[in-house]
Design an enzyme around this catalytic site. Sequence first.
Site, short mmCIF file in Angstrom:
data_model
loop_
_atom_site.label_atom_id
_atom_site.label_comp_id
_atom_site.label_asym_id
_atom_site.label_seq_id
_atom_site.Cartn_x
_atom_site.Cartn_y
_atom_site.Cartn_z
CG HIS A 68 2.51 -12.28 -7.70
ND1 HIS A 68 3.83 -12.20 -8.07
CD2 HIS A 68 2.52 -12.71 -6.43
CE1 HIS A 68 4.59 -12.54 -7.06
NE2 HIS A 68 3.82 -12.87 -6.04
CE1 TYR A 198 4.26 -9.56 2.99
CE2 TYR A 198 3.83 -11.78 2.14
CZ TYR A 198 3.49 -10.44 2.23
OH TYR A 198 2.39 -9.98 1.57
N PRO A 290 -0.43 -0.99 5.71
CG PRO A 290 1.54 0.02 4.97
CD PRO A 290 0.53 0.06 6.06
CE LYS A 294 -6.73 -8.26 2.49
NZ LYS A 294 -6.66 -9.20 1.38
CE1 TYR A 385 -0.53 -11.44 1.23
CE2 TYR A 385 -0.44 -12.90 -0.67
CZ TYR A 385 0.11 -11.90 0.10
OH TYR A 385 1.33 -11.37 -0.27
P1 RFL Z 1 -6.02 8.40 -2.28
O1 RFL Z 1 -5.37 7.51 -3.26
O2 RFL Z 1 -5.20 8.95 -1.16
O3 RFL Z 1 -6.64 9.60 -3.11
C1 RFL Z 1 -7.18 10.72 -2.47
C2 RFL Z 1 -7.09 11.90 -3.42
O4 RFL Z 1 -7.68 13.04 -2.79
C3 RFL Z 1 -6.87 14.17 -3.01
N1 RFL Z 1 -7.14 15.13 -1.93
C4 RFL Z 1 -7.87 16.23 -2.08
N2 RFL Z 1 -8.49 16.73 -3.14
C5 RFL Z 1 -9.18 17.90 -2.98
N3 RFL Z 1 -9.26 18.55 -1.78
C6 RFL Z 1 -8.64 18.04 -0.68
N4 RFL Z 1 -8.72 18.69 0.49
C7 RFL Z 1 -7.91 16.84 -0.81
N5 RFL Z 1 -7.20 16.09 0.06
C8 RFL Z 1 -6.75 15.05 -0.64
C9 RFL Z 1 -5.45 13.62 -3.04
O5 RFL Z 1 -4.57 14.51 -3.75
C10 RFL Z 1 -5.65 12.29 -3.76
O6 RFL Z 1 -5.52 12.43 -5.16
O7 RFL Z 1 -7.29 7.73 -1.59
P2 RFL Z 1 -8.30 6.57 -2.09
O8 RFL Z 1 -8.88 6.91 -3.43
O9 RFL Z 1 -9.20 6.36 -0.95
O10 RFL Z 1 -7.38 5.28 -2.32
C11 RFL Z 1 -6.75 4.66 -1.24
C12 RFL Z 1 -5.42 4.04 -1.68
O11 RFL Z 1 -4.64 5.04 -2.33
C13 RFL Z 1 -4.66 3.45 -0.49
O12 RFL Z 1 -5.52 2.76 0.37
C14 RFL Z 1 -3.57 2.47 -0.97
O13 RFL Z 1 -2.56 3.12 -1.68
C15 RFL Z 1 -2.97 1.72 0.25
N6 RFL Z 1 -1.82 0.88 -0.17
C16 RFL Z 1 -2.03 -0.33 -0.79
N7 RFL Z 1 -3.29 -0.77 -1.03
C17 RFL Z 1 -3.50 -1.94 -1.69
O14 RFL Z 1 -4.68 -2.31 -1.88
N8 RFL Z 1 -2.46 -2.71 -2.15
C18 RFL Z 1 -1.15 -2.33 -1.96
O15 RFL Z 1 -0.24 -3.02 -2.43
C19 RFL Z 1 -0.90 -1.10 -1.23
N9 RFL Z 1 0.36 -0.67 -1.02
C20 RFL Z 1 -0.52 1.35 0.05
C21 RFL Z 1 0.57 0.55 -0.39
C22 RFL Z 1 -0.27 2.57 0.68
C23 RFL Z 1 1.03 2.99 0.89
N10 RFL Z 1 1.23 4.23 1.57
C24 RFL Z 1 1.69 5.39 0.88
C25 RFL Z 1 0.61 4.40 2.86
C26 RFL Z 1 1.86 0.98 -0.19
C27 RFL Z 1 2.11 2.20 0.48
C28 RFL Z 1 3.54 2.64 0.71
#
Ligand code: RFL
Length: 388
Positions: A68, A198, A290, A294, A385
């Site tokens: 994309h 956007y 978000p 990133k 970006y």
């Molecule tokens: P995660 O994915 O939150 O995984 C953490 C894991 O830890 C577990 N956990 C525990 N396990 C044991 N004991 C505990 N006490 C625990 N507490 C938590 C959880 O169950 C989970 O499985 O963290 P990680 O690995 O650091 O990854 C980060 C990403 O998930 C996050 O930054 C992104 O999703 C942010 N984000 C986006 N990032 C992008 O690069 N591109 C995107 O298009 C994008 N879109 C988004 C997003 C985040 C969003 N939200 C929900 C804020 C869109 C949204 C709506």
Amino acid sequence: MVILGAGPAGLVLGNLLHASGVDCVVLERSTRAQVQARSRAGFLAANTVRVLERHGLAEGLHRRGREHATCEFRSEDGRFRLDYGTLGRGERHTVYPQHELVTDLLTQYLDAGGRVRFGTEALTVRDADGDRPSVAVREADGRTGSWQGRYVAGCDGRHGAARRSLPPGAVRRHHLDHGVSWLGLLAEAPPSLDAVGYAVHRRGFAGHMARTPEVTRYYLQCERGTPPDAWSEDRIWDELSLRMRAEEYGPLRRGRIVHRAVVDLESDVLEPLRHGTLLLAGDAASLLSPSAAKGANLAVLEAEILARALVDDLVHGSAEGLARYSAQCLAHIWRAQEFSQWMLRLLHGAPGPDGESMFQDSLRRSRLASLGTSRSCQDWFAEHYVGV
Ligand code: RFL
């Protein structure tokens, strides 16, 4: 080696350490089904894809992900498109839903003999200032226990046990609340345009991001404190259509809203990303709004840097990489934070009709006009970006 959390950070780290012969276990609070169903990110940067390719973890995204490279901005001043794949460094995103990436990483890790303890909640990390840290846990059936390792990697997100276990004063938290909230939606509807959309509108921001040919992510800026179910599906589609100026630029393809959540846009950075033998990566290290997608990309990058440093230490006896880990990641994190903040200011109008708001709003329009017309601004945008 104990890894907290089976998200992108924890699973990339687990795969890389296991492949280098480091004995590790991933402790995950949720069940496997819950982890594999958590839909969040979708846009993977070119560098993220390279990291995953380097370690043989990119097969699924090459098979099912889609390249994309176009985004479209709509505002009161009209619309323009940027083919960012032809700007800056000429890099593209791969659209691949985060839960599919997590599923791939988990499957490969388990197939290779890696260990994950699902339904195991880390309660607290103890003795991180010594050389045998331990993690107190509670299993799904309520039993408690503990795991010990040479290091603990806190990859358990912003509300995890790693952050909670940091003693007061050990790490500084730089925090910014942007005062803006988004209603994040997943619609069972094909994308309505062949670009990330956007839309800046006086009623608030609206965003459109393809996920798969059948599912599209939308965002609607909403009042802080809005409950996720406050808006009916009709109201959501009407508001999206209005803000995205569907009358002028074409209707949205409507469908059932299958997931909704309100995200308060906040950013923070912990500094340093290490306290003794407890190391932080991903959202546990830094939370990004978000606005520039990133977070997951940084999580993958940091996990690779951390894996390399840990292998150097545990396999080759060199602690240099670990000593550099925090500073190396923070350089990437602050650049990503800066760009996310720039995007945020590009996409949100000012809240009120007072003089300062009008000034801010005029700056926002002017910023958008520069992006629409200045090639050097577009090159800068494209590089940041898609990059991390
Ligand atoms: P995660 O994915 O939150 O995984 C953490 C894991 O830890 C577990 N956990 C525990 N396990 C044991 N004991 C505990 N006490 C625990 N507490 C938590 C959880 O169950 C989970 O499985 O963290 P990680 O690995 O650091 O990854 C980060 C990403 O998930 C996050 O930054 C992104 O999703 C942010 N984000 C986006 N990032 C992008 O690069 N591109 C995107 O298009 C994008 N879109 C988004 C997003 C985040 C969003 N939200 C929900 C804020 C869109 C949204 C709506």
